[in-house]
Design a protein around this motif. Sequence first.
Motif, PDB file in Angstrom:
ATOM      1  N   LEU A 226       2.089  16.856 -14.662  1.00 51.05           N
ATOM      2  CA  LEU A 226       1.904  15.557 -15.421  1.00 51.05           C
ATOM      3  C   LEU A 226       0.995  15.585 -16.403  1.00 51.05           C
ATOM      4  O   LEU A 226       1.002  15.008 -17.395  1.00 51.05           O
ATOM      5  N   ILE A 227      -0.060  16.393 -16.233  1.00 57.11           N
ATOM      6  CA  ILE A 227      -1.142  16.598 -16.939  1.00 57.11           C
ATOM      7  C   ILE A 227      -0.734  17.332 -18.265  1.00 57.11           C
ATOM      8  O   ILE A 227      -0.870  16.760 -19.414  1.00 57.11           O
ATOM      9  N   SER A 228      -0.126  18.428 -18.096  1.00 59.47           N
ATOM     10  CA  SER A 228       0.696  19.130 -19.358  1.00 59.47           C
ATOM     11  C   SER A 228       1.690  18.231 -19.780  1.00 59.47           C
ATOM     12  O   SER A 228       2.095  18.267 -21.117  1.00 59.47           O
ATOM     13  N   GLY A 229       2.395  17.560 -19.024  1.00 57.02           N
ATOM     14  CA  GLY A 229       3.789  16.974 -19.361  1.00 57.02           C
ATOM     15  C   GLY A 229       3.422  15.908 -20.315  1.00 57.02           C
ATOM     16  O   GLY A 229       4.334  15.462 -21.257  1.00 57.02           O
ATOM     17  N   LEU A 230       2.211  14.954 -20.138  1.00 58.33           N
ATOM     18  CA  LEU A 230       1.894  14.010 -20.950  1.00 58.33           C
ATOM     19  C   LEU A 230       1.409  14.253 -22.454  1.00 58.33           C
ATOM     20  O   LEU A 230       1.220  13.850 -23.187  1.00 58.33           O
ATOM     21  N   SER A 231       1.167  15.574 -22.436  1.00 59.51           N
ATOM     22  CA  SER A 231       0.430  16.257 -23.520  1.00 59.51           C
ATOM     23  C   SER A 231       1.385  17.027 -24.530  1.00 59.51           C
ATOM     24  O   SER A 231       2.214  17.442 -24.513  1.00 59.51           O
ATOM     25  N   LYS A 232       0.920  17.182 -25.861  1.00 61.98           N
ATOM     26  CA  LYS A 232       1.291  18.125 -26.833  1.00 61.98           C
ATOM     27  C   LYS A 232       0.988  19.578 -26.643  1.00 61.98           C
ATOM     28  O   LYS A 232       1.477  20.524 -27.030  1.00 61.98           O
ATOM     29  N   GLY A 233      -0.315  19.728 -25.961  1.00 66.49           N
ATOM     30  CA  GLY A 233      -0.778  21.135 -25.613  1.00 66.49           C
ATOM     31  C   GLY A 233      -1.998  21.079 -24.860  1.00 66.49           C
ATOM     32  O   GLY A 233      -2.271  19.824 -24.287  1.00 66.49           O
ATOM     33  N   VAL A 234      -2.391  22.310 -24.101  1.00 68.93           N
ATOM     34  CA  VAL A 234      -3.397  22.126 -22.953  1.00 68.93           C
ATOM     35  C   VAL A 234      -4.422  23.255 -23.342  1.00 68.93           C
ATOM     36  O   VAL A 234      -4.173  24.215 -24.074  1.00 68.93           O
ATOM     37  N   LEU A 235      -5.687  22.823 -23.444  1.00 64.87           N
ATOM     38  CA  LEU A 235      -6.990  23.544 -24.209  1.00 64.87           C
ATOM     39  C   LEU A 235      -7.506  23.802 -22.726  1.00 64.87           C
ATOM     40  O   LEU A 235      -7.966  22.950 -21.693  1.00 64.87           O
ATOM     41  N   VAL A 236      -7.775  25.117 -22.347  1.00 66.39           N
ATOM     42  CA  VAL A 236      -8.410  25.735 -21.039  1.00 66.39           C
ATOM     43  C   VAL A 236      -9.756  26.202 -21.490  1.00 66.39           C
ATOM     44  O   VAL A 236      -9.795  26.973 -22.479  1.00 66.39           O
ATOM     45  N   ILE A 237     -10.834  25.514 -20.816  1.00 66.85           N
ATOM     46  CA  ILE A 237     -12.041  25.829 -21.040  1.00 66.85           C
ATOM     47  C   ILE A 237     -12.919  26.516 -19.819  1.00 66.85           C
ATOM     48  O   ILE A 237     -12.905  25.626 -18.548  1.00 66.85           O
ATOM     49  N   GLU A 238     -13.179  27.564 -19.537  1.00 71.75           N
ATOM     50  CA  GLU A 238     -13.694  28.263 -18.478  1.00 71.75           C
ATOM     51  C   GLU A 238     -12.576  28.253 -17.321  1.00 71.75           C
ATOM     52  O   GLU A 238     -12.055  27.187 -16.684  1.00 71.75           O
ATOM     53  N   ALA A 239     -12.009  29.434 -16.929  1.00 73.24           N
ATOM     54  CA  ALA A 239     -11.078  29.602 -15.856  1.00 73.24           C
ATOM     55  C   ALA A 239     -11.266  30.885 -15.178  1.00 73.24           C
ATOM     56  O   ALA A 239     -11.043  31.808 -16.074  1.00 73.24           O
ATOM     57  N   ALA A 240     -11.348  31.100 -14.111  1.00 71.46           N
ATOM     58  CA  ALA A 240     -11.315  32.278 -13.408  1.00 71.46           C
ATOM     59  C   ALA A 240     -10.073  32.839 -13.204  1.00 71.46           C
ATOM     60  O   ALA A 240      -8.889  32.214 -13.678  1.00 71.46           O
ATOM     61  N   GLY A 241      -9.784  34.295 -12.953  1.00 69.23           N
ATOM     62  CA  GLY A 241      -8.458  34.934 -12.998  1.00 69.23           C
ATOM     63  C   GLY A 241      -7.347  34.223 -12.009  1.00 69.23           C
ATOM     64  O   GLY A 241      -6.431  34.325 -12.504  1.00 69.23           O
ATOM     65  N   GLN A 242      -7.804  33.723 -11.117  1.00 74.81           N
ATOM     66  CA  GLN A 242      -7.059  32.938 -10.230  1.00 74.81           C
ATOM     67  C   GLN A 242      -7.698  31.463 -10.386  1.00 74.81           C
ATOM     68  O   GLN A 242      -8.543  31.037  -9.353  1.00 74.81           O
ATOM     69  N   SER A 243      -7.051  30.651 -11.190  1.00 74.83           N
ATOM     70  CA  SER A 243      -7.497  29.429 -11.228  1.00 74.83           C
ATOM     71  C   SER A 243      -6.345  28.323 -11.310  1.00 74.83           C
ATOM     72  O   SER A 243      -5.153  28.734 -12.165  1.00 74.83           O
TER      73      SER A 243
END
Length: 376
Positions: A226-243
Amino acid sequence: MTPHNALASDWVEWLRLEQTPGVGPETARQLLAAFGLPSQIFATDFTALSKVVSAKVAKALLQPDFRQLQQRIELTQTWCSQPGNQVLTWADANYPRALLDIPDPPVLIYVKGRLALLDAPTIAVVGSRNATAQGIRNAEQFSEALSKAGLTISSGMAAGIDAAAHHGALRGAGSTVAVIGTGADIVYPSRNRALAHLIADGGCIVSEYPLGMPAIASNFPRRNRLISGLSKGVLVIEAAGQSGSLITARMAAEQGRDVFAIPGSIHSPLAKGCHQLIKQGAKLVDTAQDILDELRFLPMMRPVAASSTQTTSASLAEITSADQRLLDAIGYDPVHVDHLVEQVGIDVAELSGVLLTLELDGHIEQLPGGMVKRIG
């Protein structure tokens, strides 16, 4: 009893449908396609229902636990009677159009706050719960810049990057939407209670889960669609390899949304996920303007660049030449204090004092294991 919603009778029937064991979005779609609105589904006989769903689900549709259902209806009606609280169903004209485009939109959603934000141009900002100081700063600065440009910021109101993104977004006209993994009447984590009040007043809180639903681990990855579905795009800021943030990014790509990532040090575990996304085709960004350009979004006003160069220039003028020499030795990749002792030529006690001052002034971040890195 009349719910605080334009579709009063449907509201109750949709709630009953959504609460029926075994009925998820896909089953609900099948039932609606076959029989029409929920009231028509419940007026259908067992034989006809069992041709579309299993006998167990058909029985549950016709013989619900009316006592439990009535308690659920009354709880929801009481919640809806409070200003700013609404329940939206697929049949509601205010149900966010962007969610109707994803494969499995929730049958109904609980909304607290500014309903109009759910159809505003939106960018999701997500990342690690255990973010670094620089990550927190990036989340706030990017979100504030994008919000001031007119984009609404969606995130999950978790600790770390999510909370920072909401705080930054609230400082701009675009404001923020928090998609939570509990009931809309519950704040999780509890440390975000003050933030939740700010979002309810100036932004919007959304949940697909029934009121009273506690924090259950499996619900949080699911709400990411739903977070992504509401959006035109997703910005990822800091994420571990399994996140969990990578789950949001994957869902965004599957939904046809853009994916953006901020790179970091090759030595940082929290940069691994972002670097992985970039390798897979995510767009590398280092300013908010990069995102606006990619989306071809005309800002309400030109945003302040969210990179750290401006704050760094102002900060460096306030420090001594000796401190500057130490900052140059530290750099933006983590370095061990023992290396600094050798390189700068001061003893450990003096170095510790200087590092503490630089950390309090926001120039560096001290990491576990005797490591330190420059920020800002």
